[in-house]
Structures are given as structure tokens and as C-alpha cells.
Motif scaffolding. Structure first.
Motif, short mmCIF file in Angstrom:
data_model
loop_
_atom_site.label_atom_id
_atom_site.label_comp_id
_atom_site.label_asym_id
_atom_site.label_seq_id
_atom_site.Cartn_x
_atom_site.Cartn_y
_atom_site.Cartn_z
N GLY A 1 38.37 45.88 16.77
CA GLY A 1 39.78 45.67 17.04
C GLY A 1 40.24 46.07 18.42
O GLY A 1 41.44 46.16 18.68
N ALA A 2 39.29 46.32 19.33
CA ALA A 2 39.66 46.68 20.70
C ALA A 2 40.25 45.47 21.40
O ALA A 2 39.87 44.33 21.14
CB ALA A 2 38.44 47.18 21.46
N PRO A 3 41.21 45.69 22.28
CA PRO A 3 41.80 44.56 23.01
C PRO A 3 40.79 43.94 23.97
O PRO A 3 39.83 44.60 24.39
CB PRO A 3 42.96 45.20 23.78
N PRO A 4 40.99 42.70 24.35
CA PRO A 4 40.07 42.06 25.30
C PRO A 4 40.09 42.79 26.65
O PRO A 4 41.09 43.40 27.02
CB PRO A 4 40.63 40.64 25.45
N ILE A 5 38.98 42.70 27.37
CA ILE A 5 38.93 43.20 28.75
C ILE A 5 39.83 42.29 29.58
O ILE A 5 39.71 41.06 29.54
CB ILE A 5 37.49 43.15 29.30
N ARG A 6 40.74 42.88 30.33
CA ARG A 6 41.74 42.11 31.06
C ARG A 6 41.29 41.90 32.51
O ARG A 6 41.04 42.85 33.24
CB ARG A 6 43.08 42.84 31.02
N VAL A 7 41.22 40.63 32.90
CA VAL A 7 40.71 40.25 34.21
C VAL A 7 41.84 39.66 35.05
O VAL A 7 42.56 38.77 34.59
CB VAL A 7 39.57 39.22 34.08
N GLY A 8 41.99 40.16 36.25
CA GLY A 8 42.89 39.57 37.23
C GLY A 8 42.07 38.90 38.30
O GLY A 8 41.11 39.48 38.81
N MET A 9 42.41 37.68 38.65
CA MET A 9 41.57 36.89 39.54
C MET A 9 42.34 36.43 40.77
O MET A 9 43.50 36.01 40.67
CB MET A 9 41.03 35.68 38.79
N ILE A 10 41.67 36.50 41.92
CA ILE A 10 42.23 35.99 43.17
C ILE A 10 41.46 34.74 43.54
O ILE A 10 40.25 34.79 43.79
CB ILE A 10 42.12 37.03 44.30
N GLY A 11 42.16 33.61 43.56
CA GLY A 11 41.51 32.34 43.85
C GLY A 11 41.53 31.44 42.62
O GLY A 11 41.41 31.92 41.48
N ALA A 12 41.69 30.14 42.85
CA ALA A 12 41.70 29.18 41.75
C ALA A 12 40.95 27.91 42.14
O ALA A 12 41.28 26.81 41.69
CB ALA A 12 43.14 28.84 41.35
N GLY A 13 39.94 28.07 42.98
CA GLY A 13 39.16 26.93 43.43
C GLY A 13 38.09 26.52 42.43
O GLY A 13 38.14 26.87 41.25
N PHE A 14 37.12 25.81 42.92
CA PHE A 14 36.07 25.21 42.08
C PHE A 14 35.38 26.26 41.22
O PHE A 14 35.27 26.12 40.00
CB PHE A 14 35.06 24.52 43.00
N MET A 15 34.92 27.34 41.82
CA MET A 15 34.17 28.34 41.08
C MET A 15 35.09 29.20 40.21
O MET A 15 34.76 29.56 39.07
CB MET A 15 33.38 29.23 42.04
N ALA A 16 36.27 29.54 40.72
CA ALA A 16 37.22 30.34 39.96
C ALA A 16 37.64 29.63 38.68
O ALA A 16 37.73 30.24 37.61
CB ALA A 16 38.43 30.67 40.82
N ALA A 17 37.90 28.34 38.80
CA ALA A 17 38.29 27.57 37.61
C ALA A 17 37.17 27.57 36.58
O ALA A 17 37.43 27.61 35.36
CB ALA A 17 38.64 26.13 38.01
N GLY A 18 35.93 27.55 37.04
CA GLY A 18 34.80 27.63 36.13
C GLY A 18 34.75 28.95 35.39
O GLY A 18 34.39 29.00 34.21
N VAL A 19 35.12 30.04 36.07
CA VAL A 19 35.13 31.35 35.42
C VAL A 19 36.16 31.40 34.30
O VAL A 19 35.90 31.90 33.20
CB VAL A 19 35.40 32.47 36.45
#
Length: 438
Positions: free
Chosen positions: A15-33
Motif C-alpha cells: 500500500g505504499a504510494p508510488p515513487i514520484r518523479v519530476g521530469m525536465i524535458g518532454a522530447g523524444f526520449m522523455a516522452a518514452g520514459v
């Protein structure tokens, strides 16, 4: 990694909350992540916020990964409200993501150096683990940033999936079975330092990537950064400026190509980082190792690795964004870096003229028309006052320079007031790298 999947599954079951990720960038590779996290790690981790200069690209990255209703935020309170309401948050202001209390892990995916630095420093200060898909930043001031992260009690790492992380995983495997790694290598399909965005435009368009990014792979700048990162994480060096970079007939098995290396050169020193063009499997990575015990040599021969003294281990692929969540989990759950510097810089990436350059010209972007990068020892970089390519962009030539000249600090005027130059000086002082311009 095998242990990561079990840990994530147990965490979610508890029941642990998801690991929260903040991302800089929304290009080709970032969108894949974003796509990978949303499809393969749903409920285990989530991208809570994305910062991008063009917010619409971040909104699209979310939508393409199955998340509609992204909220564009222009303040910390708006960002917090969106996240608390379960909405994907998008902002033009990356500092909001770097400092948000709703972010556990800070993922930098821009490939920028100067623009990324204040964000990484702020994220460290605010207690976030630092995950870089940014070899250029890591290869320029990674040793300093790792030290700052250590002091703050957070993990600093480059990623699984990119070649440096895959090489480091293989390095740790080889070392873990009692074989001493003496070479960490990368398998390339092309190496031509004179490629430029015009020559690479068609390939870039085919794969939806930026021409300059594609060029940085083709002209050797990217692989130089990648292998510098590996050297700084292992204590290895380069055999010569630019590395050996052997070229073999296409499809030559890497075990065969590895015979081009001199065992005595590798075994007698701290080990080297290098690459081979044309070998198979590509685009994989390989590690050469050695072992002294005669009985263990007998076993390795039995297991089809040959008689030695060099034994070739390889991974036949690197899967970039597919493996990034493993890095996130390793950092957040185990405090483990996929790949990070272990001390002072061992290898730098220096700047060479891609063509004849004229006084007054400005050095353009990495993977551009003016310069390319090559790996060189940190000692030689300091001794010869060579200009690291990570600080070269935006510099102005003070004199004419012929094609293939290695640029020095004395050859350029740097832009004033840059953070990268301040941190390069701090890194030099920290590790006692004496240079007139470092």
C-alpha cells in the motif's frame, strides 16, 4: 535489475504510494520514459510533473502515455494543487519541479549543460535523488555534482539503458564473479567527426529526433561523453586522445574484434574505456576482463570464453527509456546509483575544430557545424589547458584555427557570468586540478 521488480511489487502490495518523479524535458526520449512508467510501472511510480519550454509537448507526452487532463501550472501552489488532485502537472518553469515537495526523484532529460545546472543544484538542495539522461552535464561537472549529492544524502546517477549504465552493470557483474575488468567498451555503427546537422537531417527526421542530437552521436561527441562517464565511475582512463576506436568489417563478432587489443597494455594499467565500430552485436557494450588463477581459467575455457588472458563479456543491446524506471527504483528504494563518479575526473571531453574556424566565430551547439568532442585524460586536459566541450558552446574564437585543432582556453572568449564556468573552477579546486583557466 532482478531485485528491483520484487521490491517494487512488494511496496505496491503493502500500500505504499508510488515513487514520484519530476521530469525536465518532454522530447523524444522523455516522452518514452513517461510511456514506460505509465504502461509497465503503473501504481509503482508516477511522473507527477513535467517542465518543458513548450508546455504542449509535455501535455502530449502525458496524453500519448494514456493520461489526459494535464494541468498547465504557473506557480508552486498551482503545481501542488494539480498533483494533489491526481492531475498530471505541466509547467514552463522547471524550478517549480526541482523544488516541489511532491517530487521524490528528479529526472533531467534535456542534454543541456548551463540551463540544467541550477535545476540540478536546487533539486539536490531540496533532497531529491538526481537521475540524469544527460551525458553532457555528467561528463563536464559530474564529479562535483556527485560530491554535492553525497553531502545532501541523495543519490546522483546516470541511467540504466544508456550505454554508460549498461556498461557499468556489466562491469559490476564481471567484477562480481571475480574477474578483473580491464576495458569497458561501446559498440558503434558509425564514427565520422565531420558529420553535421545537414548530413544527418534525413536520419533525424526518420526517427523523430533533433538533427544536432543525432549528429552528436555520429561525430563522436556523445560516445566521448559516454566513455568519460564510465571512466570516472571505474577509475579507468583512455589509451590515447580519442581512444583506439578500432573499425572492423561489419558484423565481426565482438569476441573477434576484442583481439585487436594488446593484453599487456590492458592488464598492466588501471584499464581503459574504448569503442569499436562495426562489431556485432550492435549497438551493444562489452567488458574485457582477466583473471590469474589457473583453475578459474580452466573453468572459463570450459564455459566457452576462451583461454584468455582476456575474456570478453557483452550485452547485445541498450534499451534507453525502457530501463530508466529501474534506475529510479534503485535510487529511491536502495540508495544505489546505476553509474556515478567515484572521485576526481579521470577523462574529459575536449573540443576540436570540425572545419577551419575563423576569429570571431561563435561555437554552436554540440552536434553542430563548428566542433566535435574527443575523450582525453583529465591530466592532459589540465596540463595543456584544453577546452572541455561542455563549456565550449557560446564561446567566441579569438584566432583562426585549422580543422582538427584541439582548442584551448587561450583560443576563446567565454560568455560572462555562466554557472558552468564557476562550477568547473569549484571542481578543479575540490580535486586539486591545477590549470590556469579551469
Amino acid at each position: 535489475m532482478i531485485i528491483v521488480d520484487s521490491a517494487l511489487a512488494k511496496r505496491a502490495a503493502d500500500g505504499a504510494p508510488p515513487i514520484r518523479v519530476g521530469m525536465i524535458g518532454a522530447g523524444f526520449m522523455a516522452a518514452g520514459v513517461v510511456l514506460q512508467i505509465n504502461t509497465a510501472f503503473k501504481g509503482q511510480m508516477q511522473v507527477t510533473a513535467i517542465a518543458n519550454r513548450t508546455p504542449e509537448k509535455a501535455v502530449k507526452a502525458y496524453a500519448d502515455a494514456g493520461q489526459d487532463g494535464a494541468v498547465i501550472c504557473d506557480s508552486a501552489s498551482a503545481l501542488a494543487s494539480a498533483i494533489e488532485a491526481g492531475k498530471p502537472a505541466v509547467t514552463e518553469d522547471p524550478m517549480l519541479v526541482a523544488t516541489s515537495p511532491h517530487v521524490d526523484v528528479f529526472l533531467e532529460v534535456t542534454g543541456a549543460v548551463e540551463d540544467a545546472l541550477p535545476l540540478v543544484l536546487a533539486a539536490i538542495e531540496h533532497g531529491k535523488h538526481i537521475i540524469l539522461m544527460n551525458a553532457e552535464l555528467d561528463g563536464t561537472v559530474g564529479c562535483l555534482l556527485k560530491t554535492k549529492a553525497d553531502k545532501a544524502g541523495v543519490v546522483y546517477t546516470n541511467v540504466d539503458g544508456d550505454q554508460p549504465g549498461v556498461e557499468q552493470n556489466l562491469y559490476r557483474f564481471v567484477k562480481g564473479i571475480g574477474v578483473r575488468p580491464v576495458l569497458c567498451g561501446n559498440i558503434k555503427g558509425l564514427q565520422d567527426p565531420y558529420r553535421n546537422p545537414t548530413t544527418q537531417e534525413g536520419f533525424a527526421k526518420q526517427w523523430g529526433q533533433k538533427p544536432a542530437m543525432v549528429t552528436s552521436f555520429a561525430d563522436g561527441t556523445k560516445i566521448s561523453f559516454e566513455q568519460a562517464i564510465v571512466a570516472n565511475a571505474t577509475g579507468m582512463t583512455v589509451a590515447k586522445r580519442g581512444m583506439h576506436g578500432f573499425t572492423v568489417e561489419g558484423g565481426t563478432p565482438i569476441e573477434q574484434a576484442a583481439k585487436l587489443y594488446d593484453p599487456e597494455e590492458l592488464i598492466s594499467g588501471p584499464g581503459i574505456v574504448d569503442y569499436v565500430v562495426g562489431a556485432a552485436p550492435g549497438p551493444g557494450v562489452f567488458v574485457l576482463g582477466t583473471i590469474d588463477h589457473p583453475r578459474q581459467k580452466h573453468y572459463l575455457n570450459l564455459y566457452k570464453l576462451g583461454e584468455g588472458p582476456l575474456y570478453c563479456f557483452y550485452t547485445p543491446y541498450h534499451l534507453c527509456h525502457f530501463e530508466v524506471p529501474a534506475t529510479i527504483a534503485r535510487a529511491a528504494l536502495f540508495g544505489d546509483a546505476a553509474i556515478a563518479p567515484i572521485g576526481a575526473p579521470q577523462v574529459e571531453v575536449i573540443t576540436l575544430a570540425k572545419r577551419d574556424l575563423k576569429a570571431g566565430e561563435m561555437i554552436d551547439e554540440l552536434g553542430g557545424y563548428t566542433v566535435y568532442g574527443e575523450a582525453e585524460t583529465a591530466a592532459a586536459t589540465v596540463r595543456e589547458n584544453l577546452l572541455p566541450i561542455g563549456v565550449a558552446v557560446g564561446a567566441t574564437l579569438k584566432r583562426d584555427l585549422p580543422k582538427d585543432t584541439a582548442l584551448t582556453y587561450a583560443d576563446v572568449d567565454l560568455p560572462e557570468g555562466r554557472l558552468i564556468d564557476q562550477l568547473r573552477r569549484e571542481q578543479a579546486e575540490m580535486f586539486n586540478l591545477k590549470s590556469s583557466a579551469a
